[in-house]
Structure formats: structure tokens, C-alpha cells
Design a protein around this motif. Structure first.
Motif, PDB file in Angstrom:
ATOM      1  N   THR A  70      74.261 -37.030 -12.375  1.00  0.00           N
ATOM      2  CA  THR A  70      74.013 -36.082 -11.254  1.00  0.00           C
ATOM      3  C   THR A  70      72.629 -36.647 -10.412  1.00  0.00           C
ATOM      4  N   GLY A  71      73.118 -36.663  -9.073  1.00  0.00           N
ATOM      5  CA  GLY A  71      71.730 -37.184  -8.185  1.00  0.00           C
ATOM      6  C   GLY A  71      71.995 -36.344  -6.887  1.00  0.00           C
ATOM      7  N   TYR A  72      71.284 -36.765  -5.710  1.00  0.00           N
ATOM      8  CA  TYR A  72      71.236 -36.147  -4.531  1.00  0.00           C
ATOM      9  C   TYR A  72      71.019 -37.379  -3.379  1.00  0.00           C
ATOM     10  N   ASP A  73      71.370 -37.100  -2.254  1.00  0.00           N
ATOM     11  CA  ASP A  73      71.240 -38.080  -1.393  1.00  0.00           C
ATOM     12  C   ASP A  73      69.763 -38.377  -0.876  1.00  0.00           C
ATOM     13  N   SER A  74      69.451 -39.280  -0.315  1.00  0.00           N
ATOM     14  CA  SER A  74      68.096 -39.764  -0.047  1.00  0.00           C
ATOM     15  C   SER A  74      67.522 -39.804   1.474  1.00  0.00           C
ATOM     16  N   SER A  75      68.394 -38.799   2.227  1.00  0.00           N
ATOM     17  CA  SER A  75      67.975 -38.966   3.649  1.00  0.00           C
ATOM     18  C   SER A  75      66.850 -37.882   3.944  1.00  0.00           C
ATOM     19  N   THR A  76      66.302 -37.461   2.755  1.00  0.00           N
ATOM     20  CA  THR A  76      64.983 -36.580   3.180  1.00  0.00           C
ATOM     21  C   THR A  76      63.734 -37.103   3.378  1.00  0.00           C
ATOM     22  N   ASN A  77      62.986 -37.568   2.199  1.00  0.00           N
ATOM     23  CA  ASN A  77      61.799 -38.379   1.997  1.00  0.00           C
ATOM     24  C   ASN A  77      62.244 -39.732   2.492  1.00  0.00           C
ATOM     25  N   GLY A  78      63.351 -40.052   2.242  1.00  0.00           N
ATOM     26  CA  GLY A  78      63.458 -41.544   2.482  1.00  0.00           C
ATOM     27  C   GLY A  78      63.826 -41.980   3.921  1.00  0.00           C
ATOM     28  N   LEU A  79      64.507 -41.238   4.540  1.00  0.00           N
ATOM     29  CA  LEU A  79      64.924 -41.319   5.860  1.00  0.00           C
ATOM     30  C   LEU A  79      63.899 -40.448   6.956  1.00  0.00           C
ATOM     31  N   ILE A  80      64.118 -38.881   6.837  1.00  0.00           N
ATOM     32  CA  ILE A  80      63.308 -38.462   7.920  1.00  0.00           C
ATOM     33  C   ILE A  80      61.965 -38.195   7.582  1.00  0.00           C
ATOM     34  N   GLY A  81      61.605 -38.316   6.129  1.00  0.00           N
ATOM     35  CA  GLY A  81      60.130 -38.192   5.746  1.00  0.00           C
ATOM     36  C   GLY A  81      59.321 -39.480   6.176  1.00  0.00           C
ATOM     37  N   THR A  82      59.968 -40.649   6.228  1.00  0.00           N
ATOM     38  CA  THR A  82      59.382 -41.868   6.418  1.00  0.00           C
ATOM     39  C   THR A  82      59.573 -42.345   7.867  1.00  0.00           C
ATOM     40  N   HIS A  83      60.592 -41.736   8.689  1.00  0.00           N
ATOM     41  CA  HIS A  83      61.025 -42.559   9.985  1.00  0.00           C
ATOM     42  C   HIS A  83      61.065 -41.495  10.938  1.00  0.00           C
ATOM     43  N   TRP A 192      65.892 -37.750 -14.884  1.00  0.00           N
ATOM     44  CA  TRP A 192      66.629 -39.007 -14.397  1.00  0.00           C
ATOM     45  C   TRP A 192      67.271 -38.765 -13.255  1.00  0.00           C
ATOM     46  N   ILE A 193      67.595 -37.643 -12.735  1.00  0.00           N
ATOM     47  CA  ILE A 193      68.233 -37.420 -11.389  1.00  0.00           C
ATOM     48  C   ILE A 193      67.192 -37.631 -10.689  1.00  0.00           C
ATOM     49  N   ALA A 194      65.939 -37.163 -10.578  1.00  0.00           N
ATOM     50  CA  ALA A 194      64.979 -37.333  -9.953  1.00  0.00           C
ATOM     51  C   ALA A 194      64.359 -38.700  -9.532  1.00  0.00           C
ATOM     52  N   ALA A 195      64.588 -39.580 -10.744  1.00  0.00           N
ATOM     53  CA  ALA A 195      64.278 -40.718 -10.578  1.00  0.00           C
ATOM     54  C   ALA A 195      65.258 -41.722  -9.902  1.00  0.00           C
ATOM     55  N   SER A 196      66.379 -41.344  -9.967  1.00  0.00           N
ATOM     56  CA  SER A 196      67.434 -41.951  -9.171  1.00  0.00           C
ATOM     57  C   SER A 196      67.169 -41.615  -7.684  1.00  0.00           C
ATOM     58  N   HIS A 197      67.018 -40.510  -7.670  1.00  0.00           N
ATOM     59  CA  HIS A 197      66.442 -40.033  -5.955  1.00  0.00           C
ATOM     60  C   HIS A 197      65.560 -40.956  -5.601  1.00  0.00           C
ATOM     61  N   GLN A 198      64.301 -41.206  -6.213  1.00  0.00           N
ATOM     62  CA  GLN A 198      63.404 -42.067  -5.597  1.00  0.00           C
ATOM     63  C   GLN A 198      63.768 -43.388  -5.332  1.00  0.00           C
TER      64      GLN A 198
END
Length: 266
Positions: A70-83, A192-198
Motif C-alpha cells: 500500500t502507498g499513496y501518491d506524492s503530489s503533496t509534499n513532493g510537488l505542492i509542498g516544494t514547488h 514501509w508505506i510511509a517510506a515509499s511515500h518519501q
């Protein structure tokens, strides 16, 4: 955290590994009952990472990692939070104003996560994830059109919605992990879900910067992130389909076992 774990009656018997309780928060999720609550568990998900799954398999050998974790997409802190701030600045907005809007996202994130925990206790986690990811994808598609040199109603709507949806996916994801793998091992799996998210977030932050440098715009980054979120929404529905198929198979298997044992089937 309390909201994310669901209702109090969802308890695990430490010896038998049986998951008890049928709270509405976990409708649409496979429940595994037996000596080991993790045998045969299946759960479809998103952002599958083969390396992390292999590592997880060593730590949690009971889990079948041929299925995606299980995981979740990274458009939060990866895209919006950074850019978000540089993207808004590209449209003429002062950096201080853009940073203040990003802070507003954080405020509504707090409220949205609590509300999502409340909903997870009452609505199918599968449908919640479908709604969260689907709406997030639509919001990302709209981002290039709502960014201006000033604050207006469409931009405020985007900021408030994205804040509410920021970590709203966590309670239903954790509820699904608890239900599918049991409360004993679900927290480790969720780590591990959180790790994959990072890892995904770092990748999204890097690639968004690359596309901005190459094209001079964040348009491609927002569109690609929106497509990924829509894909995650569609994949969330496969968890409900998997539950239906496994539920039928489990019922047929139990019926055969009862017949073999000479038990009367009601």
C-alpha cells in the motif's frame, strides 16, 4: 491517530490473530481470520516499489509481496509542498504571498485529516480513497489556471481544498492496512508505506524541477501529477473488486469444508 485506527470494537485476538468487528470504516476490505491474521492477505494499492517490497518481505515474511504494497501518491509534499511557491511566483505572485497561502494549506490539512478520520469510521475506506485521489487529480489539473499574481476566489478554493485533502488519505489507508494485515503487523507495514511515500515525494520534487528547468513552466508537472492521482483513484476501486472475489472464494471454501466435516450448512 485515534481517528485513523477506527472504532474500539475492531480488536485483534493476540493468540488466534482474528480480527473482530465490522465497523463501517472498513467496508470493502479483505478480512483474514486464522491462526495467523496475515496468511493470504491481499490488498491492491499504489506507488509500488519493488525494492521496498523486497525489504519488507524480509521483515514481514508472512506477507505476499507479489501483490503491491500500500502507498499513496506524492503530489503533496513532493510537488505542492516544494514547488507551489515558485510556481505561484512564476505567475507574478510575490513570494511572501505564496508562502502565506502554503501556510493556509497546512491549517486546513489539520482539519481535513481529523474529518477524514471521522469519515473513515463511517464510510468505506475504498470509496474515500477513490474520492480523495480523484478530486486531488482534478485539483492538480486546475492548478496552472488558478495561479495568478493576486489572490482570488478560485485560488482560495484550490488552497482550501488541497489543504483538506492533503493527508486525508492516511486514515483510510491505515484502516485498510489494519484490516488486511492485523493490528500487530500493520503499523510496521505502514512504516514501509510511509517510506515509499518519501521516495515518491523526493522523485516528484526532483522531476518537477527538471521539467520546470527544461520547459520554463510547471504545466507538465501538474498534469502528470494529476494523471497519477486519477490512476490512484481507479486503483483504489480494485480493492473493492478484490474483496468481492476473495469473499466468494472464501465462502465456497468454507462450504466445502463444512460438507467434508459433516456439518450442517444453514
Amino acid at each position: 491517530l485515534a481517528f485513523g485506527y477506527g472504532r474500539g470494537e475492531d480488536l485483534v485476538d493476540g493468540e488466534a490473530g482474528e480480527v473482530a468487528g465490522t465497523g463501517g470504516a472498513h467496508e470493502g476490505v479483505d478480512v483474514v481470520v486464522g491462526r495467523d491474521a496475515h496468511e493470504g492477505a491481499r490488498i491492491s494499492a499504489f506507488d509500488h516499489d519493488d525494492i521496498l517490497s523486497t525489504i519488507a518481505a524480509r521483515i514481514l515474511p508472512d506477507l505476499d509481496t507479489n501483490e503491491p504494497t500500500t502507498g499513496y501518491d506524492s503530489s503533496t509534499n513532493g510537488l505542492i509542498g516544494t514547488h507551489f511557491v515558485p510556481a505561484a511566483h512564476d505567475h507574478g505572485m510575490p513570494v511572501e504571498t505564496a508562502a502565506s497561502l502554503l501556510a493556509v494549506v497546512g491549517i486546513f490539512d489539520f482539519m481535513g485529516t481529523i474529518a477524514s478520520g471521522w469519515l473513515t469510521d463511517r464510510v468505506s475506506s475504498v470509496w474515500l480513497l477513490f474520492a480523495y485521489y480523484g478530486l486531488r487529480g482534478l485539483a492538480l489539473f486546475s492548478a496552472p489556471t488558478v495561479l495568478h499574481d493576486r489572490i482570488d476566489a478560485p485560488l482560495l478554493f484550490f488552497v482550501v481544498f488541497y489543504g483538506l485533502d492533503w493527508i486525508a488519505t492516511v486514515p483510510p489507508t491505515l484502516a485498510i492496512a489494519n484490516k488486511a494485515f492485523g493490528l500487530k503487523k500493520a503499523p510496521l507495514l505502514f512504516g514501509w508505506i510511509a517510506a515509499s511515500h518519501q521516495v515518491g515525494a523526493a522523485t516528484a520534487a526532483f522531476l518537477a524541477g527538471v521539467t520546470r528547468t527544461a520547459t520554463g513552466s510547471y504545466l507538465d508537472a501538474f498534469v502528470i501529477a494529476g494523471l497519477v492521482a486519477i490512476g490512484a483513484a481507479v486503483m483504489a476501486l480494485t480493492m473493492g473488486a478484490s474483496r468481492t472475489e476473495s469473499g466468494v472464494s472464501a465462502a465456497q471454501g468454507q462450504a466445502k469444508a463444512d460438507i467434508g466435516a459433516g456439518n450442517r450448512i444453514p
